[in-house]
Design an enzyme around this catalytic site. Structure first.
Site, PDB file in Angstrom:
ATOM      1  N   ASN A  14     -21.096   4.165  -3.202  1.00 59.17           N
ATOM      2  CA  ASN A  14     -20.396   5.178  -3.850  1.00 59.17           C
ATOM      3  C   ASN A  14     -20.267   5.041  -5.391  1.00 59.17           C
ATOM      4  O   ASN A  14     -19.904   6.145  -5.915  1.00 59.17           O
ATOM      5  CB  ASN A  14     -18.782   4.886  -3.103  1.00 59.17           C
ATOM      6  CG  ASN A  14     -18.763   5.615  -1.775  1.00 59.17           C
ATOM      7  OD1 ASN A  14     -18.849   6.940  -1.626  1.00 59.17           O
ATOM      8  ND2 ASN A  14     -18.320   4.598  -0.821  1.00 59.17           N
ATOM      9  N   ASN A 107      -8.545   4.883  -3.294  1.00 54.08           N
ATOM     10  CA  ASN A 107      -9.708   4.140  -2.262  1.00 54.08           C
ATOM     11  C   ASN A 107     -10.281   5.054  -1.472  1.00 54.08           C
ATOM     12  O   ASN A 107      -9.608   6.089  -1.076  1.00 54.08           O
ATOM     13  CB  ASN A 107      -8.662   3.172  -1.807  1.00 54.08           C
ATOM     14  CG  ASN A 107      -9.564   2.226  -0.704  1.00 54.08           C
ATOM     15  OD1 ASN A 107     -10.611   1.843  -1.211  1.00 54.08           O
ATOM     16  ND2 ASN A 107      -9.246   1.940   0.179  1.00 54.08           N
ATOM     17  N   HIS A 109     -11.679   5.039   2.388  1.00 54.16           N
ATOM     18  CA  HIS A 109     -11.593   4.345   3.821  1.00 54.16           C
ATOM     19  C   HIS A 109     -12.170   4.986   4.837  1.00 54.16           C
ATOM     20  O   HIS A 109     -12.158   6.324   4.996  1.00 54.16           O
ATOM     21  CB  HIS A 109     -10.160   4.121   4.075  1.00 54.16           C
ATOM     22  CG  HIS A 109     -10.121   3.135   5.510  1.00 54.16           C
ATOM     23  ND1 HIS A 109     -10.260   1.860   5.252  1.00 54.16           N
ATOM     24  CD2 HIS A 109      -9.785   3.532   6.671  1.00 54.16           C
ATOM     25  CE1 HIS A 109     -10.152   1.511   6.650  1.00 54.16           C
ATOM     26  NE2 HIS A 109      -9.832   2.541   7.317  1.00 54.16           N
ATOM     27  N   SER A 136     -11.558   8.976   4.561  1.00 52.62           N
ATOM     28  CA  SER A 136     -10.446   9.532   3.703  1.00 52.62           C
ATOM     29  C   SER A 136     -10.466   9.004   2.451  1.00 52.62           C
ATOM     30  O   SER A 136     -10.773   7.797   2.202  1.00 52.62           O
ATOM     31  CB  SER A 136      -9.356   8.818   4.535  1.00 52.62           C
ATOM     32  OG  SER A 136      -9.010   9.326   5.878  1.00 52.62           O
ATOM     33  N   GLU A 143       0.988  -0.945   0.873  1.00 51.47           N
ATOM     34  CA  GLU A 143       0.498  -1.000   2.323  1.00 51.47           C
ATOM     35  C   GLU A 143      -1.040  -0.649   2.536  1.00 51.47           C
ATOM     36  O   GLU A 143      -1.594   0.380   2.152  1.00 51.47           O
ATOM     37  CB  GLU A 143       1.367   0.003   3.498  1.00 51.47           C
ATOM     38  CG  GLU A 143       1.112  -0.209   4.766  1.00 51.47           C
ATOM     39  CD  GLU A 143       1.549   0.929   5.715  1.00 51.47           C
ATOM     40  OE1 GLU A 143       1.253   1.058   6.739  1.00 51.47           O
ATOM     41  OE2 GLU A 143       2.318   1.720   4.960  1.00 51.47           O
ATOM     42  N   ASP A 145      -4.370   0.580   3.292  1.00 48.89           N
ATOM     43  CA  ASP A 145      -4.949   1.926   3.765  1.00 48.89           C
ATOM     44  C   ASP A 145      -3.825   2.915   4.017  1.00 48.89           C
ATOM     45  O   ASP A 145      -4.159   3.745   4.919  1.00 48.89           O
ATOM     46  CB  ASP A 145      -5.842   1.836   4.538  1.00 48.89           C
ATOM     47  CG  ASP A 145      -6.938   0.796   4.310  1.00 48.89           C
ATOM     48  OD1 ASP A 145      -7.502   0.978   3.218  1.00 48.89           O
ATOM     49  OD2 ASP A 145      -7.650  -0.102   5.225  1.00 48.89           O
TER      50      ASP A 145
HETATM   51  N1  3YE Z   1      -4.730  -3.240  -1.198  1.00 48.48           N
HETATM   52  C1  3YE Z   1      -3.449  -2.611  -1.361  1.00 48.48           C
HETATM   53  N2  3YE Z   1      -3.516  -1.216  -0.564  1.00 48.48           N
HETATM   54  C2  3YE Z   1      -4.210  -0.584  -0.174  1.00 48.48           C
HETATM   55  N3  3YE Z   1      -7.006  -2.909  -1.144  1.00 48.48           N
HETATM   56  C3  3YE Z   1      -7.926  -1.805  -0.910  1.00 48.48           C
HETATM   57  C4  3YE Z   1      -6.879  -0.869  -0.525  1.00 48.48           C
HETATM   58  C5  3YE Z   1      -5.800  -1.267  -0.459  1.00 48.48           C
HETATM   59  C6  3YE Z   1      -5.816  -2.504  -1.090  1.00 48.48           C
HETATM   60  O1  3YE Z   1      -4.458   0.419   0.119  1.00 48.48           O
HETATM   61  N4  3YE Z   1      -2.254  -3.214  -1.220  1.00 48.48           N
HETATM   62  C7  3YE Z   1     -10.797  -6.953   4.128  1.00 48.48           C
HETATM   63  C8  3YE Z   1      -9.683  -5.693   4.041  1.00 48.48           C
HETATM   64  C9  3YE Z   1      -9.528  -5.265   2.507  1.00 48.48           C
HETATM   65  C10 3YE Z   1      -9.985  -8.169   3.927  1.00 48.48           C
HETATM   66  O2  3YE Z   1      -9.238  -8.726   4.490  1.00 48.48           O
HETATM   67  N5  3YE Z   1     -10.266  -8.552   2.780  1.00 48.48           N
HETATM   68  C11 3YE Z   1      -9.802 -10.056   2.054  1.00 48.48           C
HETATM   69  C12 3YE Z   1     -11.177 -10.500   1.526  1.00 48.48           C
HETATM   70  C13 3YE Z   1     -12.512 -10.243   2.141  1.00 48.48           C
HETATM   71  C14 3YE Z   1     -13.476 -10.405   1.262  1.00 48.48           C
HETATM   72  O3  3YE Z   1     -13.564 -10.814   0.247  1.00 48.48           O
HETATM   73  O4  3YE Z   1     -14.544 -10.125   1.913  1.00 48.48           O
HETATM   74  C15 3YE Z   1      -8.533 -10.168   1.601  1.00 48.48           C
HETATM   75  O5  3YE Z   1      -7.981 -11.068   1.703  1.00 48.48           O
HETATM   76  O6  3YE Z   1      -8.262  -9.384   0.560  1.00 48.48           O
HETATM   77  C16 3YE Z   1      -9.282  -1.795  -0.874  1.00 48.48           C
HETATM   78  C17 3YE Z   1      -9.961  -2.184   0.332  1.00 48.48           C
HETATM   79  C18 3YE Z   1      -9.581  -3.506   1.060  1.00 48.48           C
HETATM   80  C19 3YE Z   1      -9.957  -3.803   2.228  1.00 48.48           C
END
Ligand code: 3YE
Length: 210
Positions: A14, A107, A109, A136, A143, A145
């Site tokens: 992206n 972001n 998703h 999206s 929160e 996503d």
């Molecule tokens: N943070 C908040 N709200 C949002 N970050 C992202 C979107 C978004 C956000 O809407 N507050 C995977 C899902 C995360 C996960 O659990 N990640 C772990 C680390 C995994 C790794 O390092 O590979 C973690 O503990 O953060 C962006 C998308 C985030 C997806």
């Protein structure tokens, strides 16, 4: 031109789509930096190739989410961006971080939100028997996503689709949709209202579907 900072964690497809779009003569923004939480992310090489400033904030070097986000915030602030684009950035951000940058964080998703927040969205859409899936683009709020959705693109699910073939189809749509939304933001057409998207000065009832 509005200053765009892209955050990524992985291969950066992206990011590449945004770099390519930003080369169009009339593109209204400038990608001023690319940040990664993984020092070996290929996204860093794509940025270097395009002569874009890069930085890494390695999450494994911080003892808490707050410290990591604080270090990330410091790197962001010194570059003074108008827009921060999460492009395959895989860290959940703290409330303080998200609130400080409210209305400037986007972001992508890989689902038709509010369906399938979190991970493994393609497998979950297949298991549910969905005939339509997609991508999206949303404002980032606390929160995960869960922020207001700006735009979506739909993908038809074929009977023989696997999570891999579906991911491929969805990613192709991401690479078209994300530059369009970033362009709108840079043109000043998109804002975050209290809990809705404002487009051309009007509250959106639901996402635009492209
Ligand atoms: N943070 C908040 N709200 C949002 N970050 C992202 C979107 C978004 C956000 O809407 N507050 C995977 C899902 C995360 C996960 O659990 N990640 C772990 C680390 C995994 C790794 O390092 O590979 C973690 O503990 O953060 C962006 C998308 C985030 C997806």
């Amino acid at each position: 031109a509005p200053r765009i900072l892209v955050l990524a964690s992985g291969s950066g497809t992206n990011l590449q789509a945004l770099i390519d779009a930003s080369r169009e003569r009339d593109f209204p923004g400038k990608i001023v930096a690319v940040g990664c939480n993984r020092p070996k992310a290929f996204a860093l090489e794509r940025a270097a190739q395009a002569n874009i400033d890069t930085f890494t904030v390695d999450h494994t070097r911080y003892g808490s989410r707050e410290e990591f986000d604080g270090a990330l915030m410091a790197e962001i602030r010194r570059r003074n961006p108008d827009l921060i684009v999460l492009a395959g950035f895989m860290r959940i951000l703290t409330r303080d971080f998200v609130q400080a940058l409210r209305g400037t964080l986007l972001n992508v998703h890989p689902s038709l939100l509010p369906k399938y927040t979190g991970l493994n969205t393609h497998q979950r859409a297949l298991e549910a028997g969905d005939k339509v899936h997609g991508v999206s683009i949303h404002f980032v709020t606390e929160e995960l996503d869960g922020g207001p959705v700006i735009a979506q693109a739909e993908v038809t699910v074929a009977p023989d689709d696997t999570p891999e073939t579906l991911a491929e189809k969805v990613q192709q749509r991401e690479h078209v949709l994300y530059p369009i939304v970033v362009r709108w933001f840079c043109e000043g057409r998109i804002q975050l209202g209290s809990d809705y998207v404002v487009f051309d000065g009007q509250p959106l009832n639901g996402p635009m579907v492209l």
